[in-house]
Write a protein that holds these residues in place. Structure first.
Motif, PDB file in Angstrom:
ATOM      1  N   PRO A 184       0.831  -1.215   0.000  1.00 47.15           N
ATOM      2  CA  PRO A 184       0.000   0.000   0.000  1.00 47.15           C
ATOM      3  C   PRO A 184       0.862   1.259   0.000  1.00 47.15           C
ATOM      4  N   GLN A 185       0.407   2.237  -0.752  1.00 47.56           N
ATOM      5  CA  GLN A 185       1.091   3.518  -0.843  1.00 47.56           C
ATOM      6  C   GLN A 185       0.280   4.559  -0.086  1.00 47.56           C
ATOM      7  N   LYS A 186       0.967   5.488   0.555  1.00 50.85           N
ATOM      8  CA  LYS A 186       0.313   6.593   1.245  1.00 50.85           C
ATOM      9  C   LYS A 186       0.309   7.806   0.325  1.00 50.85           C
ATOM     10  N   VAL A 243      -1.401  12.359  -5.083  1.00 57.55           N
ATOM     11  CA  VAL A 243      -0.057  12.064  -5.565  1.00 57.55           C
ATOM     12  C   VAL A 243       0.494  10.949  -4.694  1.00 57.55           C
ATOM     13  N   LEU A 244       0.953   9.869  -5.370  1.00 56.38           N
ATOM     14  CA  LEU A 244       1.452   8.679  -4.693  1.00 56.38           C
ATOM     15  C   LEU A 244       2.855   8.330  -5.195  1.00 56.38           C
ATOM     16  N   PRO A 245       3.724   7.876  -4.309  1.00 59.46           N
ATOM     17  CA  PRO A 245       5.022   7.391  -4.796  1.00 59.46           C
ATOM     18  C   PRO A 245       4.829   6.099  -5.583  1.00 59.46           C
ATOM     19  N   VAL A 246       5.646   5.898  -6.603  1.00 61.74           N
ATOM     20  CA  VAL A 246       5.540   4.678  -7.414  1.00 61.74           C
ATOM     21  C   VAL A 246       6.212   3.542  -6.672  1.00 61.74           C
ATOM     22  N   THR A 250      -3.262   0.566  -3.148  1.00 61.82           N
ATOM     23  CA  THR A 250      -2.461  -0.405  -3.881  1.00 61.82           C
ATOM     24  C   THR A 250      -3.029  -0.398  -5.288  1.00 61.82           C
ATOM     25  N   PHE A 251      -2.242   0.126  -6.234  1.00 63.26           N
ATOM     26  CA  PHE A 251      -2.747   0.320  -7.593  1.00 63.26           C
ATOM     27  C   PHE A 251      -1.683  -0.037  -8.610  1.00 63.26           C
ATOM     28  N   PRO A 286      -1.603   0.081 -12.716  1.00 62.35           N
ATOM     29  CA  PRO A 286      -2.396   0.440 -13.886  1.00 62.35           C
ATOM     30  C   PRO A 286      -2.557  -0.695 -14.895  1.00 62.35           C
ATOM     31  N   LYS A 287      -1.683  -1.710 -14.819  1.00 60.53           N
ATOM     32  CA  LYS A 287      -1.805  -2.860 -15.717  1.00 60.53           C
ATOM     33  C   LYS A 287      -2.826  -3.870 -15.199  1.00 60.53           C
ATOM     34  N   LYS A 288      -3.158  -3.782 -13.905  1.00 63.38           N
ATOM     35  CA  LYS A 288      -4.146  -4.670 -13.284  1.00 63.38           C
ATOM     36  C   LYS A 288      -5.072  -3.849 -12.389  1.00 63.38           C
ATOM     37  N   PRO A 289      -5.848  -2.930 -12.968  1.00 63.79           N
ATOM     38  CA  PRO A 289      -6.686  -2.063 -12.133  1.00 63.79           C
ATOM     39  C   PRO A 289      -7.717  -2.825 -11.304  1.00 63.79           C
ATOM     40  N   GLU A 290      -8.131  -3.997 -11.799  1.00 65.61           N
ATOM     41  CA  GLU A 290      -9.138  -4.780 -11.062  1.00 65.61           C
ATOM     42  C   GLU A 290      -8.607  -5.284  -9.722  1.00 65.61           C
ATOM     43  N   ALA A 291      -7.296  -5.272  -9.533  1.00 63.51           N
ATOM     44  CA  ALA A 291      -6.696  -5.718  -8.266  1.00 63.51           C
ATOM     45  C   ALA A 291      -6.491  -4.558  -7.279  1.00 63.51           C
ATOM     46  N   THR A 292      -6.959  -3.383  -7.627  1.00 61.99           N
ATOM     47  CA  THR A 292      -6.774  -2.194  -6.779  1.00 61.99           C
ATOM     48  C   THR A 292      -7.424  -2.374  -5.418  1.00 61.99           C
ATOM     49  N   LYS A 293      -6.713  -1.886  -4.417  1.00 65.22           N
ATOM     50  CA  LYS A 293      -7.255  -1.770  -3.066  1.00 65.22           C
ATOM     51  C   LYS A 293      -7.011  -0.322  -2.669  1.00 65.22           C
ATOM     52  N   ALA A 294      -8.077   0.402  -2.365  1.00 62.17           N
ATOM     53  CA  ALA A 294      -7.941   1.814  -2.016  1.00 62.17           C
ATOM     54  C   ALA A 294      -8.963   2.191  -0.958  1.00 62.17           C
ATOM     55  N   GLU A 295      -8.489   2.931   0.020  1.00 68.11           N
ATOM     56  CA  GLU A 295      -9.340   3.397   1.108  1.00 68.11           C
ATOM     57  C   GLU A 295      -8.947   4.833   1.433  1.00 68.11           C
ATOM     58  N   PHE A 296      -9.922   5.714   1.460  1.00 73.40           N
ATOM     59  CA  PHE A 296      -9.691   7.134   1.710  1.00 73.40           C
ATOM     60  C   PHE A 296     -10.520   7.575   2.910  1.00 73.40           C
ATOM     61  N   GLU A 297      -9.920   8.356   3.796  1.00 77.12           N
ATOM     62  CA  GLU A 297     -10.636   8.941   4.931  1.00 77.12           C
ATOM     63  C   GLU A 297     -10.396  10.440   4.946  1.00 77.12           C
ATOM     64  N   VAL A 298     -11.475  11.184   5.188  1.00 77.25           N
ATOM     65  CA  VAL A 298     -11.410  12.640   5.223  1.00 77.25           C
ATOM     66  C   VAL A 298     -11.837  13.105   6.604  1.00 77.25           C
ATOM     67  N   ASP A 299     -11.024  13.970   7.198  1.00 81.26           N
ATOM     68  CA  ASP A 299     -11.358  14.603   8.472  1.00 81.26           C
ATOM     69  C   ASP A 299     -12.314  15.748   8.157  1.00 81.26           C
TER      70      ASP A 299
END
Length: 184
Positions: free
Chosen positions: A23-25, A181-184, A56-57, A59-72
């Motif tokens: 996972p990337q922050k 913006v995420l580090p590769v 976790t993204f 681009p060659k396998k977008p269906e395997a993405t795991k993403a969770e976002f929280e907003v204060d």
């Protein structure tokens, strides 16, 4: 001994894809979540200053993405102390009871070159609705930039209740724009 080395080598090779998909922050200082609504038909812009994401993204396998976002939600910035004070009260975000909004991508699919679409539950103020948001992804200088927008209906999330439910005063539709913006 050779068997042990072969096993260790196999484990190391198997671990490489897992490490690549760690996972990337989000780089919060380079990212944003902004919104535009209308009050008495006049655009009102704002943003959230605090948010976090784990992505976790590939681009060659977008269906395997795991993403969770929280907003204060209490980090709302509308450029007006009065508006910000009102927005955190019970009739709007009720941040005392519901301090965070959350989106979890349950599916991501490619819609073209560097274009994608994420679908999943968005929870605000204890109400969950599925949303779909298109986004683009670019890579440069070791960073991935994800940009997109979606339109939500605030009343579906009980944002602006009672006297504020009048859509002639405050429009129901809110356009949410984001850049992560995420580090590769």
């Amino acid at each position: 001994m050779n068997r042990t080395l072969a096993l260790l080598a196999a484990l190391a090779v198997a671990a490489v894809p897992a490490l690549a998909q760690a996972p990337q922050k989000v780089a919060a200082d380079k990212s944003f979540i902004r919104f535009v609504s209308k009050q008495m038909n006049v655009p009102v812009e704002g943003r959230f200053k605090k948010f976090d994401a784990s992505v976790t993204f590939d681009p060659k396998k977008p269906e395997a993405t795991k993403a969770e976002f929280e907003v204060d939600l209490a980090s709302i910035d509308m450029g007006s102390p009065e508006g910000e004070t009102e927005a955190v009260r019970p009739l709007w975000f009720n941040t005392a009871q519901f301090p965070k909004a959350k989106f979890v991508a349950s599916s991501v699919k490619s819609t073209g070159a560097n274009k994608f679409e994420a679908t999943g539950p968005l929870t605000i103020k204890g109400v969950t609705q599925n949303i779909t948001t298109p986004f683009t992804m670019t890579e440069a200088a070791g960073m991935r930039t994800v940009e997109g927008q979606f339109t939500m209906k605030r009343l579906q999330f009980k944002i602006g209740e009672k006297q504020w439910a009048d859509v002639d005063t405050v429009a129901d539709e809110v356009v949410v724009r984001y850049k992560f913006v995420l580090p590769v």
